[in-house]
Structure formats: structure tokens, C-alpha cells
Write an enzyme that holds these catalytic residues in place. Structure first.
Site, mmCIF file in Angstrom:
data_model
loop_
_atom_site.group_PDB
_atom_site.id
_atom_site.type_symbol
_atom_site.label_atom_id
_atom_site.label_comp_id
_atom_site.label_asym_id
_atom_site.label_seq_id
_atom_site.Cartn_x
_atom_site.Cartn_y
_atom_site.Cartn_z
ATOM 1 N N GLU A 26 39.263 51.381 44.424
ATOM 2 C CA GLU A 26 38.381 50.448 45.119
ATOM 3 C C GLU A 26 38.793 50.280 46.577
ATOM 4 O OE1 GLU A 26 37.806 47.517 41.229
ATOM 5 O OE2 GLU A 26 38.785 46.775 43.043
ATOM 6 N N CYS B 77 40.901 42.302 43.680
ATOM 7 C CA CYS B 77 41.488 43.611 43.409
ATOM 8 C C CYS B 77 41.332 44.018 41.946
ATOM 9 C CB CYS B 77 42.969 43.577 43.785
ATOM 10 S SG CYS B 77 43.798 45.151 43.548
#
Length: 364
Positions: A91, A342
Site C-alpha cells: 500500500e 496501514c
């Protein structure tokens, strides 16, 4: 085939001269095409001869991460799920802000590992386990994807202003590739980011901490999150192998530039580390260093083991720190509607894939 994005400038120069028999200046041309002009193919390098481009294509590739998913929040935060060449998913997040003049500025949150070995109990990435380190090309490929997405093609007036290594992974456990990335980021003929616009965040890993400081290539942020060793062991079990007191002692002599301070990241977990008694312990720790605090309000996802703190406890915590002359800023969580914390988007994608596989499986 050599993935040319994995080469430092010195390595690219050696490759161009030894493998292709090209003069050294050719490496500078290719380097600028890769990092300043975001070339995705050798054919785009129009000031390089066709013969050289053909030889490059025979021996090298330019591999960007593939964009798997893009989600944009109501507040402008944009999150990318990227697929690497081997199929691994990572990501990166683009966080917008405005300058005093109202100019758009973007901060990018970078991943440096596929998964994470630290096992922090409040982090979605920590629950996935560790798969592998990312290469320099994969780390910086995130920056190339972001610049292409933003149309950020003017080095003199960049939209992408700041980079933070606060995505998936622990940077100091991938020290070699992170340091190679930082040198390329700092290169004036490459991505040309000032060290003052780059922050590397660590859970507190002894190995590599000094090397990062002495390099002067980035600011340091420490994911502290615990005011004492007992809580540190509970919520950050792997990081706690290096005792909290030893970490602070190391930070007392951490190399800092003029006016530079260590940034401590402190995630406020409801009923865990957000009381005034915790604030008192935190003051004793942080006052030993030249540091400041970023207070982050926990953004729980479905099924998470922790709750967000109440607004009253957040305010009391912040006010106590200021009363003791500790600089403390409450950092607003962005992108909550797109799972921007996250690991949350990847976790969601993996769960969706598992559910789809289960739905498609034949019945017994």
C-alpha cells in the site's frame, strides 16, 4: 534481465559502460529519464540513440508496480493497493494539505516491506506477518506511481512535497534497500528530495539507527506508542525486545542537525495508554531527548482489539503534555472512510479474496 530501477546511479553507470559499452554520460541521460521524467519504457528516451535503446531493451527492464485498487476519501486522501512483479501486494497513501498560500501539497506514505515482522497488536499489517523485503525499485516505484497519478512533472514546482516511510514494514529491518532508496531520493539529478522532506519511522530497532542518523539523509520518527516497558511489551511485542529505556538512551545521542528534533509518534488507544498517569511517564521519557510528540487518535477497523479514546481523554492528555513544556500536536486521522490506516486496505482485499474463493468452492 536487470530491473534498471533497482540500480543506484553508480551501479547504472557501471551497467551502461560494462554491459552496453556506452560512455559514462549516457548513464546520466537514462537516470534522468527514469526518475525525473518517469519513463516507463526505453523508447521514451528520445535523446538516447535507437541502437542504445534497443540494447537496453535486450538486457534490462523498467518495472513499475501495477495499480490494483485506488480509493479516494472525502477528505482527499488517496490510497493505492499496488501489485509488485511477483504478485505481492503493498500500500501507499497520498495525503493532501495546503501551504499558507493555499497551494496543494501532497505527503506520500511509503511501504518498505511486504507485510511486517514486528507484530504490533494495533496494526493491520502486523497481523499479516512478514513476507519479504522490498527492493529499492519497488520502494521508489511507489513515488513514480504517485507522480504519474498527480501529473507531477515539474521538479521546480512539485506537488509531491514530502515522503514518510510509515507504510507497511519496519525500515530498519530493510536497512540496505531503504538507504539505497534515500540516496536516490536525495540525488539532485534523480528524484531530488531534500532530506528535510523525508522522514523514516521506526518502531525502535537498535541495528541501523545510528547509521541512519549519521547519513543525514532523512529525519527520524520513532513509533513510541507506549509510556513504559510493560505496555510496550503488550502492544509492541517484537519492538519491546529492545528495552524502552535503552531506546531513549540511544536517542539522547542520536545525530541531529541544527533545529532538528526527533518526532515521537504516539497512538492513543482508549483505556490502554491514554490516561494522565501515562502522560506523566511519557513526559519523563521524551524530556530526556530533543524531541516532539505527534499524538495520533486510534482509528479502529472492524474486529480490532482496541477502542478509540474519548475526546475528553485526548484533550486532557494533550494539555498535560503542553503544561510540562512538551510540544504535542494531535494529528488528525485522514482517509477513515477508505481504510487508510496501514495495512487496512490490503487486509480488506485479502478478506474479499478469501470470501470469493470460499463462495466459488465446490460443495462436499
Amino acid at each position: 534481465m536487470t530491473d534498471i530501477l533497482n540500480l543506484t546511479y553508480e551501479e547504472l553507470e557501471a551497467f551502461m559502460t560494462a554491459e552496453l559499452g556506452e560512455p559514462r554520460f549516457r548513464a546520466r541521460q537514462v537516470w534522468q529519464w527514469l526518475w525525473q521524467k518517469c519513463a516507463r519504457s526505453f523508447d521514451e528516451m528520445t535523446n538516447v540513440s535507437k541502437a542504445t535503446r534497443a540494447r537496453l531493451a535486450e538486457k534490462a527492464v523498467i518495472t513499475w508496480p501495477e495499480v490494483e485498487t485506488v480509493q479516494k476519501s472525502a477528505d482527499g486522501t488517496t490510497k493505492f493497493l499496488l501489485r509488485l512483479a511477483d504478485g505481492a501486494l503493498v500500500e501507499t497513501v497520498l495525503i493532501p494539505s495546503a501551504s499558507r498560500e493555499g497551494t496543494l501539497r501532497i505527503t506520500q506514505c511509503l511501504s518498505c516491506q511486504v507485510g511486517c515482522a514486528m507484530g504490533c497488536t494495533f496494526c493491520s499489517t502486523g497481523t499479516m506477518g512478514f513476507e519479504r523485503n522490498m527492493t529499492m525499485g519497488e520502494i521508489l516505484g511507489q513515488v513514480l506511481v504517485a507522480r504519474a497519478h498527480l501529473g507531477d512533472s515539474r521538479p521546480d514546482h512539485p506537488i509531491l512535497r514530502n515522503l514518510v516511510f510509515m507504510g507497511m514494514g519496519e525500515p530498519l529491518l530493510n536497512l540496505n534497500e531503504v538507504m539505497r532508496s534515500l540516496r536516490t531520493l536525495n540525488d539532485e539529478f534523480g528524484l531530488s528530495f531534500s532530506p528535510r522532506r523525508i522522514t523514516v519511522s521506526t518502531c525502535g530497532i537498535e541495528k541501523g539507527l545510528r547509521e541512519l542518523g549519521e547519513s543525514g539523509l532523512a529525519f527520524l520518527a520513532v513509533s513510541l506508542h507506549a509510556p513504559n516497558q510493560e505496555i510496550r511489551k503488550r502492544i509492541m511485542p517484537k519492538a519491546a525486545h529492545w528495552h524502552l529505556d535503552d531506546l531513549i538512551t540511544a536517542l539522547e545521542s542520536y545525530p541531529l542537525k541544527t533545529r532538528e528534533r526527533v518526532t515521537f509518534e504516539y497512538l492513543l488507544l482508549g483505556g490502554v495508554n491514554d490516561g494522565i498517569e501515562h502522560a506523566r511517564e511519557l513526559v519523563r521519557l521524551v524530556s530526556r531527548t530533543k524531541g516532539k510528540l505527534n499524538l495520533i487518535v486510534y482509528n479502529p477497523a472492524e474486529g480490532d482489539p482496541y477502542d478509540a479514546p474519548t475526546p475528553e481523554r485526548i484533550l486532557a492528555f494533550e494539555q498535560y503534555l503542553w503544561s510540562k513544556n512538551i510540544t504535542a500536536i494531535i494529528r488528525k486521522s485522514k482517509g477513515q472512510d477508505i481504510k487508510a490506516a496501514c495495512g487496512q486496505l490490503k487486509a480488506s482485499e485479502l478478506q474479499r479474496g478469501t470470501a470469493s474463493a470460499g463462495a466459488d468452492a465446490p460443495e462436499d
